[in-house]
Design a protein around this motif. Structure first.
Motif, PDB file in Angstrom:
ATOM      1  N   SER A  74       0.820  -1.217   0.000  1.00  0.00           N
ATOM      2  CA  SER A  74       0.000   0.000   0.000  1.00  0.00           C
ATOM      3  C   SER A  74       0.857   1.272   0.000  1.00  0.00           C
ATOM      4  O   SER A  74       0.633   2.199   0.782  1.00  0.00           O
ATOM      5  CB  SER A  74      -0.952   0.009   1.211  1.00  0.00           C
ATOM      6  OG  SER A  74      -1.769  -1.145   1.208  1.00  0.00           O
ATOM      7  N   ASN A  75       1.839   1.298  -0.901  1.00  0.00           N
ATOM      8  CA  ASN A  75       2.675   2.479  -1.084  1.00  0.00           C
ATOM      9  C   ASN A  75       2.605   2.925  -2.543  1.00  0.00           C
ATOM     10  O   ASN A  75       1.672   2.567  -3.267  1.00  0.00           O
ATOM     11  CB  ASN A  75       4.110   2.186  -0.645  1.00  0.00           C
ATOM     12  CG  ASN A  75       4.249   2.190   0.868  1.00  0.00           C
ATOM     13  OD1 ASN A  75       4.165   3.226   1.514  1.00  0.00           O
ATOM     14  ND2 ASN A  75       4.473   1.013   1.441  1.00  0.00           N
ATOM     15  N   ARG A  76       3.608   3.681  -2.990  1.00  0.00           N
ATOM     16  CA  ARG A  76       3.610   4.227  -4.357  1.00  0.00           C
ATOM     17  C   ARG A  76       4.881   3.820  -5.106  1.00  0.00           C
ATOM     18  O   ARG A  76       5.348   4.552  -5.983  1.00  0.00           O
ATOM     19  CB  ARG A  76       3.506   5.747  -4.303  1.00  0.00           C
ATOM     20  CG  ARG A  76       2.281   6.247  -3.546  1.00  0.00           C
ATOM     21  CD  ARG A  76       2.348   7.737  -3.310  1.00  0.00           C
ATOM     22  NE  ARG A  76       1.230   8.233  -2.507  1.00  0.00           N
ATOM     23  CZ  ARG A  76       1.139   9.474  -2.061  1.00  0.00           C
ATOM     24  NH1 ARG A  76       2.090  10.358  -2.334  1.00  0.00           N
ATOM     25  NH2 ARG A  76       0.098   9.851  -1.325  1.00  0.00           N
ATOM     26  N   ILE A  77       5.428   2.694  -4.777  1.00  0.00           N
ATOM     27  CA  ILE A  77       6.671   2.234  -5.394  1.00  0.00           C
ATOM     28  C   ILE A  77       6.401   1.883  -6.856  1.00  0.00           C
ATOM     29  O   ILE A  77       5.574   1.020  -7.137  1.00  0.00           O
ATOM     30  CB  ILE A  77       7.236   1.021  -4.637  1.00  0.00           C
ATOM     31  CG1 ILE A  77       7.517   1.406  -3.180  1.00  0.00           C
ATOM     32  CG2 ILE A  77       8.498   0.494  -5.304  1.00  0.00           C
ATOM     33  CD1 ILE A  77       7.888   0.231  -2.294  1.00  0.00           C
ATOM     34  N   PRO A  78       7.116   2.505  -7.839  1.00  0.00           N
ATOM     35  CA  PRO A  78       6.822   2.278  -9.257  1.00  0.00           C
ATOM     36  C   PRO A  78       7.618   1.137  -9.898  1.00  0.00           C
ATOM     37  O   PRO A  78       7.196   0.587 -10.904  1.00  0.00           O
ATOM     38  CB  PRO A  78       7.198   3.609  -9.905  1.00  0.00           C
ATOM     39  CG  PRO A  78       8.301   4.140  -9.036  1.00  0.00           C
ATOM     40  CD  PRO A  78       8.015   3.650  -7.641  1.00  0.00           C
ATOM     41  N   PHE A  79       8.791   0.810  -9.358  1.00  0.00           N
ATOM     42  CA  PHE A  79       9.585  -0.269  -9.954  1.00  0.00           C
ATOM     43  C   PHE A  79      10.561  -0.829  -8.919  1.00  0.00           C
ATOM     44  O   PHE A  79      10.838  -0.216  -7.876  1.00  0.00           O
ATOM     45  CB  PHE A  79      10.341   0.222 -11.188  1.00  0.00           C
ATOM     46  CG  PHE A  79      11.572   1.034 -10.870  1.00  0.00           C
ATOM     47  CD1 PHE A  79      12.832   0.476 -10.963  1.00  0.00           C
ATOM     48  CD2 PHE A  79      11.465   2.366 -10.491  1.00  0.00           C
ATOM     49  CE1 PHE A  79      13.970   1.223 -10.664  1.00  0.00           C
ATOM     50  CE2 PHE A  79      12.591   3.122 -10.199  1.00  0.00           C
ATOM     51  CZ  PHE A  79      13.848   2.544 -10.290  1.00  0.00           C
ATOM     52  N   LEU A  80      11.066  -2.026  -9.231  1.00  0.00           N
ATOM     53  CA  LEU A  80      12.019  -2.688  -8.348  1.00  0.00           C
ATOM     54  C   LEU A  80      13.362  -2.774  -9.070  1.00  0.00           C
ATOM     55  O   LEU A  80      13.489  -3.492 -10.067  1.00  0.00           O
ATOM     56  CB  LEU A  80      11.530  -4.090  -7.983  1.00  0.00           C
ATOM     57  CG  LEU A  80      10.183  -4.165  -7.258  1.00  0.00           C
ATOM     58  CD1 LEU A  80       9.806  -5.611  -6.993  1.00  0.00           C
ATOM     59  CD2 LEU A  80      10.218  -3.375  -5.952  1.00  0.00           C
ATOM     60  N   PRO A  81      14.381  -2.059  -8.594  1.00  0.00           N
ATOM     61  CA  PRO A  81      15.684  -2.075  -9.259  1.00  0.00           C
ATOM     62  C   PRO A  81      16.480  -3.332  -8.923  1.00  0.00           C
ATOM     63  O   PRO A  81      16.128  -4.105  -8.020  1.00  0.00           O
ATOM     64  CB  PRO A  81      16.368  -0.826  -8.694  1.00  0.00           C
ATOM     65  CG  PRO A  81      15.783  -0.696  -7.317  1.00  0.00           C
ATOM     66  CD  PRO A  81      14.349  -1.152  -7.435  1.00  0.00           C
ATOM     67  N   ARG A  82      17.558  -3.535  -9.649  1.00  0.00           N
ATOM     68  CA  ARG A  82      18.468  -4.649  -9.390  1.00  0.00           C
ATOM     69  C   ARG A  82      19.017  -4.557  -7.956  1.00  0.00           C
ATOM     70  O   ARG A  82      19.336  -3.478  -7.458  1.00  0.00           O
ATOM     71  CB  ARG A  82      19.622  -4.589 -10.398  1.00  0.00           C
ATOM     72  CG  ARG A  82      20.605  -5.737 -10.312  1.00  0.00           C
ATOM     73  CD  ARG A  82      21.777  -5.473 -11.245  1.00  0.00           C
ATOM     74  NE  ARG A  82      21.326  -5.286 -12.609  1.00  0.00           N
ATOM     75  CZ  ARG A  82      21.186  -6.281 -13.480  1.00  0.00           C
ATOM     76  NH1 ARG A  82      21.464  -7.525 -13.127  1.00  0.00           N
ATOM     77  NH2 ARG A  82      20.774  -6.033 -14.707  1.00  0.00           N
ATOM     78  N   ASP A  83      19.102  -5.700  -7.300  1.00  0.00           N
ATOM     79  CA  ASP A  83      19.668  -5.798  -5.939  1.00  0.00           C
ATOM     80  C   ASP A  83      18.897  -4.958  -4.919  1.00  0.00           C
ATOM     81  O   ASP A  83      19.487  -4.440  -3.967  1.00  0.00           O
ATOM     82  CB  ASP A  83      21.141  -5.383  -5.927  1.00  0.00           C
ATOM     83  CG  ASP A  83      22.012  -6.327  -6.739  1.00  0.00           C
ATOM     84  OD1 ASP A  83      21.752  -7.545  -6.705  1.00  0.00           O
ATOM     85  OD2 ASP A  83      22.963  -5.860  -7.388  1.00  0.00           O
ATOM     86  N   ALA A  84      17.602  -4.823  -5.100  1.00  0.00           N
ATOM     87  CA  ALA A  84      16.795  -4.008  -4.184  1.00  0.00           C
ATOM     88  C   ALA A  84      16.774  -4.579  -2.765  1.00  0.00           C
ATOM     89  O   ALA A  84      16.590  -3.840  -1.798  1.00  0.00           O
ATOM     90  CB  ALA A  84      15.375  -3.887  -4.716  1.00  0.00           C
ATOM     91  N   PHE A  85      16.983  -5.912  -2.638  1.00  0.00           N
ATOM     92  CA  PHE A  85      16.878  -6.556  -1.315  1.00  0.00           C
ATOM     93  C   PHE A  85      18.130  -7.383  -0.981  1.00  0.00           C
ATOM     94  O   PHE A  85      18.060  -8.323  -0.202  1.00  0.00           O
ATOM     95  CB  PHE A  85      15.636  -7.454  -1.276  1.00  0.00           C
ATOM     96  CG  PHE A  85      14.373  -6.758  -1.699  1.00  0.00           C
ATOM     97  CD1 PHE A  85      13.677  -5.948  -0.817  1.00  0.00           C
ATOM     98  CD2 PHE A  85      13.895  -6.882  -2.996  1.00  0.00           C
ATOM     99  CE1 PHE A  85      12.511  -5.298  -1.210  1.00  0.00           C
ATOM    100  CE2 PHE A  85      12.736  -6.243  -3.407  1.00  0.00           C
ATOM    101  CZ  PHE A  85      12.044  -5.440  -2.506  1.00  0.00           C
ATOM    102  N   ARG A  86      19.256  -7.022  -1.566  1.00  0.00           N
ATOM    103  CA  ARG A  86      20.455  -7.849  -1.441  1.00  0.00           C
ATOM    104  C   ARG A  86      21.014  -7.897  -0.015  1.00  0.00           C
ATOM    105  O   ARG A  86      21.753  -8.811   0.330  1.00  0.00           O
ATOM    106  CB  ARG A  86      21.540  -7.342  -2.386  1.00  0.00           C
ATOM    107  CG  ARG A  86      22.058  -5.947  -2.057  1.00  0.00           C
ATOM    108  CD  ARG A  86      23.147  -5.525  -3.005  1.00  0.00           C
ATOM    109  NE  ARG A  86      23.615  -4.187  -2.700  1.00  0.00           N
ATOM    110  CZ  ARG A  86      24.582  -3.569  -3.371  1.00  0.00           C
ATOM    111  NH1 ARG A  86      25.146  -4.195  -4.401  1.00  0.00           N
ATOM    112  NH2 ARG A  86      24.958  -2.347  -3.046  1.00  0.00           N
ATOM    113  N   ASP A  87      20.672  -6.910   0.819  1.00  0.00           N
ATOM    114  CA  ASP A  87      21.198  -6.864   2.187  1.00  0.00           C
ATOM    115  C   ASP A  87      20.257  -7.500   3.201  1.00  0.00           C
ATOM    116  O   ASP A  87      20.362  -7.238   4.405  1.00  0.00           O
ATOM    117  CB  ASP A  87      21.492  -5.411   2.592  1.00  0.00           C
ATOM    118  CG  ASP A  87      22.577  -4.783   1.731  1.00  0.00           C
ATOM    119  OD1 ASP A  87      23.521  -5.506   1.359  1.00  0.00           O
ATOM    120  OD2 ASP A  87      22.469  -3.579   1.420  1.00  0.00           O
TER     121      ASP A  87
END
Length: 260
Positions: A74-87
């Protein structure tokens, strides 16, 4: 109270006060690092980080790397970039539902393959996503309620991911090369239609048409070349015939000598 005890009491009191101040400062510093509307908690023994309805326009940084459950719904995130969750190597659940996600880069979920078991991308703006974006991902994925383009790319994606139970009926064709597919569940459509086989046939036909076109151009050029040479030869013969006999013989001799 003896002087030694008073000194000891004051020392202990000052030490406790100092520890309290340091702890409070640490808490305030940690809280200040999180975006507005985000907060850590613990649910059922799992470390959770919630950013629901936080008006985010990107995946936040400084998420605790020991997070097990991450809510970015329920946010406004438009895209997921490379390595968005790598940490986030310990992440088990990731909720990205009800955003404006229209693009997922290849490698966006890199680093999550080993532990992630739930990924929710429902109710976004996904039209077409490469299967490579989900490579090696073992999580149950919810892709329902997106404006999907039903084609070979979606068919390959569905074959790659492990769909969450009950979510397949929500993957509906919002657009398709064939109008009769619009509004139907994708799994229902591919029961009768192989989009990738259709694409291959279309590609083969296009290649044949292209090859035929080039072949026709070559043949046309050869025919033109031969006819042009024949026309030039005919004109030259007519020219020779129109000359007086002596001049004609002279030119013919000259032509022969030139040839020799």
């Amino acid at each position: 109270m003896p002087a030694a005890e008073r000194v000891l009491f004051r020392s202990v009191t000052m030490w406790l006060l100092l520890q309290s101040i340091l702890l409070l400062a640490s808490c305030l510093r940690s809280a200040a690092a999180f975006p507005v509307g985000c907060y850590p908690s613990e649910e059922e023994g799992l470390k959770t980080f919630r950013c629901s309805n936080a008006r985010l326009t990107e995946v936040p940084r400084d998420i605790p790397n020991d997070t097990n459950k991450l809510y970015l719904d329920s946010n406004r995130i438009p895209f997921l970039p490379r390595d968005a969750f790598r940490d986030l190597p310990l992440l088990l659940e990731l909720d990205l539902s009800h955003n404006a996600i229209a693009s997922v880069e290849s490698g966006a979920f890199r680093g999550l393959a080993e532990h992630l078991h739930s990924l929710d991308l429902s109710s976004n703006r996904l039209v077409s996503v490469s299967k490579d974006a989900f490579s090696n991902l073992k999580a149950k994925v919810n892709l329902s309620n997106n404006p999907w383009l039903c084609d070979c790319r979606l068919q390959e994606l569905i074959r790659t991911v492990d769909l969450a139970a009950g979510s397949s009926a929500g993957i509906v064709c919002d657009s398709s090369a064939q109008e009769e597919h619009v509004g139907k569940a994708f799994l229902q459509v591919i029961a009768d239609t192989d989009f990738c086989n259709m694409y291959k046939k279309t590609t083969d036909i296009a290649m044949l048409v292209t090859m035929f076109g080039w072949f026709a151009m070559v043949i046309s050029y050869l025919v033109y070349y031969v006819r042009q040479n024949q026309e030039d030869a005919r004109r030259h013969l007519e020219y020779l015939k129109s000359l007086p006999s002596k001049q004609r013989r002279s030119e013919e001799s000259s032509t022969i000598s030139t040839v020799v």
